[in-house]
Scaffold this motif. Sequence first.
Motif, PDB file in Angstrom:
ATOM      1  N   LEU A 160      61.338  77.735  36.210  1.00 45.56           N
ATOM      2  CA  LEU A 160      60.609  78.824  35.030  1.00 45.56           C
ATOM      3  C   LEU A 160      61.640  80.032  34.637  1.00 45.56           C
ATOM      4  N   ILE A 161      62.166  80.470  35.742  1.00 47.41           N
ATOM      5  CA  ILE A 161      63.136  81.635  35.617  1.00 47.41           C
ATOM      6  C   ILE A 161      64.142  81.497  34.793  1.00 47.41           C
ATOM      7  N   SER A 162      64.895  80.320  35.183  1.00 47.49           N
ATOM      8  CA  SER A 162      66.363  79.799  34.672  1.00 47.49           C
ATOM      9  C   SER A 162      66.460  79.150  33.369  1.00 47.49           C
ATOM     10  N   LEU A 163      65.544  78.071  33.073  1.00 42.90           N
ATOM     11  CA  LEU A 163      65.315  77.422  32.157  1.00 42.90           C
ATOM     12  C   LEU A 163      64.189  77.883  30.931  1.00 42.90           C
ATOM     13  N   ALA A 164      63.356  78.086  31.547  1.00 40.38           N
ATOM     14  CA  ALA A 164      62.331  78.606  30.597  1.00 40.38           C
ATOM     15  C   ALA A 164      62.199  79.996  30.128  1.00 40.38           C
ATOM     16  N   ASP A 165      62.994  80.983  31.115  1.00 44.59           N
ATOM     17  CA  ASP A 165      63.102  82.276  30.821  1.00 44.59           C
ATOM     18  C   ASP A 165      61.625  82.980  30.667  1.00 44.59           C
ATOM     19  N   THR A 166      61.003  82.490  31.888  1.00 43.44           N
ATOM     20  CA  THR A 166      59.558  83.116  32.289  1.00 43.44           C
ATOM     21  C   THR A 166      59.675  84.351  32.861  1.00 43.44           C
ATOM     22  N   SER A 167      58.722  85.628  32.517  1.00 41.22           N
ATOM     23  CA  SER A 167      58.930  86.546  33.230  1.00 41.22           C
ATOM     24  C   SER A 167      58.406  86.451  34.581  1.00 41.22           C
ATOM     25  N   TYR A 168      58.538  87.443  35.431  1.00 40.39           N
ATOM     26  CA  TYR A 168      58.039  87.461  36.837  1.00 40.39           C
ATOM     27  C   TYR A 168      56.657  87.625  36.772  1.00 40.39           C
ATOM     28  N   PHE A 169      55.973  87.984  35.941  1.00 38.72           N
ATOM     29  CA  PHE A 169      54.632  88.365  36.114  1.00 38.72           C
ATOM     30  C   PHE A 169      53.841  87.096  35.638  1.00 38.72           C
ATOM     31  N   HIS A 170      54.397  86.230  34.629  1.00 37.26           N
ATOM     32  CA  HIS A 170      53.666  84.851  34.457  1.00 37.26           C
ATOM     33  C   HIS A 170      54.122  83.853  35.495  1.00 37.26           C
ATOM     34  N   VAL A 171      55.108  84.160  36.218  1.00 33.72           N
ATOM     35  CA  VAL A 171      55.262  83.191  37.207  1.00 33.72           C
ATOM     36  C   VAL A 171      54.275  83.331  38.537  1.00 33.72           C
ATOM     37  N   ASN A 172      53.973  84.752  38.526  1.00 41.24           N
ATOM     38  CA  ASN A 172      52.815  85.206  39.565  1.00 41.24           C
ATOM     39  C   ASN A 172      51.584  84.732  39.006  1.00 41.24           C
ATOM     40  N   THR A 173      51.191  84.690  37.687  1.00 35.41           N
ATOM     41  CA  THR A 173      49.912  84.220  37.487  1.00 35.41           C
ATOM     42  C   THR A 173      49.953  82.606  37.595  1.00 35.41           C
ATOM     43  N   ILE A 174      51.089  81.936  37.335  1.00 35.75           N
ATOM     44  CA  ILE A 174      51.029  80.475  37.718  1.00 35.75           C
ATOM     45  C   ILE A 174      50.636  80.300  39.311  1.00 35.75           C
ATOM     46  N   THR A 175      51.424  81.095  40.044  1.00 33.94           N
ATOM     47  CA  THR A 175      51.039  80.855  41.471  1.00 33.94           C
ATOM     48  C   THR A 175      49.952  81.148  41.641  1.00 33.94           C
ATOM     49  N   LEU A 176      49.176  82.251  41.132  1.00 34.62           N
ATOM     50  CA  LEU A 176      47.751  82.535  41.352  1.00 34.62           C
ATOM     51  C   LEU A 176      46.807  81.280  40.999  1.00 34.62           C
ATOM     52  N   GLY A 177      47.136  80.424  40.044  1.00 32.81           N
ATOM     53  CA  GLY A 177      46.227  79.261  39.640  1.00 32.81           C
ATOM     54  C   GLY A 177      46.599  78.209  40.777  1.00 32.81           C
ATOM     55  N   LEU A 178      47.693  78.270  41.454  1.00 33.99           N
ATOM     56  CA  LEU A 178      47.633  77.171  42.318  1.00 33.99           C
ATOM     57  C   LEU A 178      47.093  77.642  43.612  1.00 33.99           C
ATOM     58  N   MET A 179      47.080  78.815  43.865  1.00 31.64           N
ATOM     59  CA  MET A 179      46.444  79.492  45.033  1.00 31.64           C
ATOM     60  C   MET A 179      44.781  79.273  44.899  1.00 31.64           C
ATOM     61  N   ALA A 180      44.158  79.205  43.640  1.00 28.70           N
ATOM     62  CA  ALA A 180      43.029  79.043  43.522  1.00 28.70           C
ATOM     63  C   ALA A 180      42.438  77.373  43.720  1.00 28.70           C
ATOM     64  N   VAL A 181      43.630  76.678  43.332  1.00 34.09           N
ATOM     65  CA  VAL A 181      43.329  75.278  43.636  1.00 34.09           C
ATOM     66  C   VAL A 181      43.321  75.005  45.250  1.00 34.09           C
ATOM     67  N   ALA A 182      44.320  75.538  46.002  1.00 31.88           N
ATOM     68  CA  ALA A 182      43.858  75.676  47.426  1.00 31.88           C
ATOM     69  C   ALA A 182      42.816  75.997  48.058  1.00 31.88           C
TER      70      ALA A 182
END
Length: 479
Positions: A160-182
Motif C-alpha cells: 500500500l505504501i510503495s505501490l499504491a502510494d497510500t497515506s499512513y492515515f488510510h493504512v491505519n483505517t484499513i488496519t482498523l477494519g481488520l481489527m473490527a473483523v477480529a
Amino acid sequence: MNLWRKMKRSDWVFPTVLLSLYGFFANCRPAEPFLTPYLVGPKNISEEVVTNYLFPIWTYSYLAVLCPVFLLTDLLRYKPLIVAQGLFLVTNYIVLCFANSLAALTYLQFNFAIVTSTEVAYFSYIYSVIPPECYQRATGYVRSAMLTGYTCGATLGQLLISLADTSYFHVNTITLGLMAVAFCVSLVLPMPQHGVFFKKKVDVSTETLDEVAGADLAKEATVRCCAWGNIIKTSGIQMWKSIKETYSSRSLVQWSLWWALATAGYGQVFNYVQLMWDHIEPSSTASVYNGGVEAVCTLVGAAAAFSVGYIRVQWGVWGELSLGVFSAIGAGCVFLMGLTDNIWLCYAGYAIFKASYMFLITIAMFQIAVNLSVECYALTFGINTFVALTLQTILTAIVVDNSALGLDITTQFLVYGGYYSTISVLFLVQGLYTVCKHYRKSAAETNTELPPSAILEDKSQSDRSGKLDPQNNKEHSTP
C-alpha cells in the motif's frame, strides 16, 4: 453448511479454526511496521518524545497490568480476555486514526499494553477447550495463523505504501477494519467450561437456594463467598506446587533464565528498531521498507523455528553452548545496527537477530514444555514473561527514560549489544563447562564398563611393551 456442522460437532476443529481466524486478523496489522514514521510524520511528534517519553509508558503499563490480567485470564476462562483484546485493538486504531494530542497518544500506550498483556489468553485458550491428544496439532495451527497474519499484514502495508502510494492515515483505517473483523470473530468463540487452575464452578444446589430464599439472601451470599474462597485457596496451592515442580530442575531454571534475559533484550530491540531505521534514513526524505523487512524477518524466523523439529541434538549437553553461540550472533547483529550508517546492513542485522531469537526461544519453550504438565507450563510462561518484562522495565527506566540517562537511539543499541554480549558470555562459559563435564563422565563410564579380562590384557600388553623398551631396561642390562 455441512462442513460448518461437522466442524461444530468436532471436539477440537471448531474452536481451533475460530481461534486461528482470530489470530490471523488480530495480527494482520498493515500499519504496525510504520508506527514510528506515522508518529514523527503526520502526527508531528518529535523523535525524542517518541523514544524517551511515549514508548517507555507502554513498558511500564505492560508490567503493571500483566499480573492481574494473567490471573483474570484463568479465572474468567480466557474468552472474555480475548474479546477484551479485540475491543482494545479496535480502540487502539481509532485513537491512532483520529486523535492528535499528546495526552491521547499517551493513553494509546496504556491501551496497547492491555492488548499485549492479554496475549496469554490467546495462547492458553486452546488448552481449555480441546482434548490433550490434540494439543500439538492445534498449537501449530494457532501459532502459524498468528505468524501468517503478521506476515500478510506487513506485506500488505508495504504494498500500500510503495505501490499504491497510500497515506499512513488510510493504512491505519484499513488496519482498523481488520481489527473490527477480529473483534467480531472473538465474540463467537466457544466459552470454556473451566480454566487451567480455577477448574471448579461456583454452584449452589437448588435445595440450598430454597433454604436461603426470602430473607436469607445474606446466607446465600455467604455460601457463595465460601465457595469462591475454597476455589481460590485450592488454586493457590496448585500454583505453588506447579512453581516448585518447575523450578526444582536445574536445566529448566537455566532455560527459563535465558528465556527471561533474552526476551527482555529482544523486546527493547523490537520496540525501538523503527526509530533506528528512521534515524539512519529518515522516512520524510526516503522510501520506507519497514513492512517488507518485517515480513521477511517473520518468514525467516518462522522457518528457523520450524527447523527445530528436525534437528537431532542432545540439548541437555549442547543446549547452553548453543544459547551462548547464538546470543553472541545476536549481540553482533545489535552492534551492527547501532554502528552502521547503511540502512540495508541495519535491515540485514535485524533479520538475523530476529531469526536467531525465534530459533532459540522455540528450543527453550520446547525444552521447558516437554517435561511439564499443561498447568506448570502455563504458569512458567507467565512467570518467565513477568521476569522478562521486569528486566525490560529496568532497562527502559535506566537507558531510555528522560528521568535517568535518556540516551539517544544509537547509544541505546550499543547498550543492548553489550547486554546480549553479557548473556552470551554467561552461557558460553556454562556451556563449555557442561560439555567438558559430559565428556569426562562418558570417559570415566567407558573405563568402568571394561570387563576384567580386557583390563588384564591391556596391563599385560603394557608390561610386554615395557620389557621391549630399552629405556625401561637400562638398569637390567650388563655393562
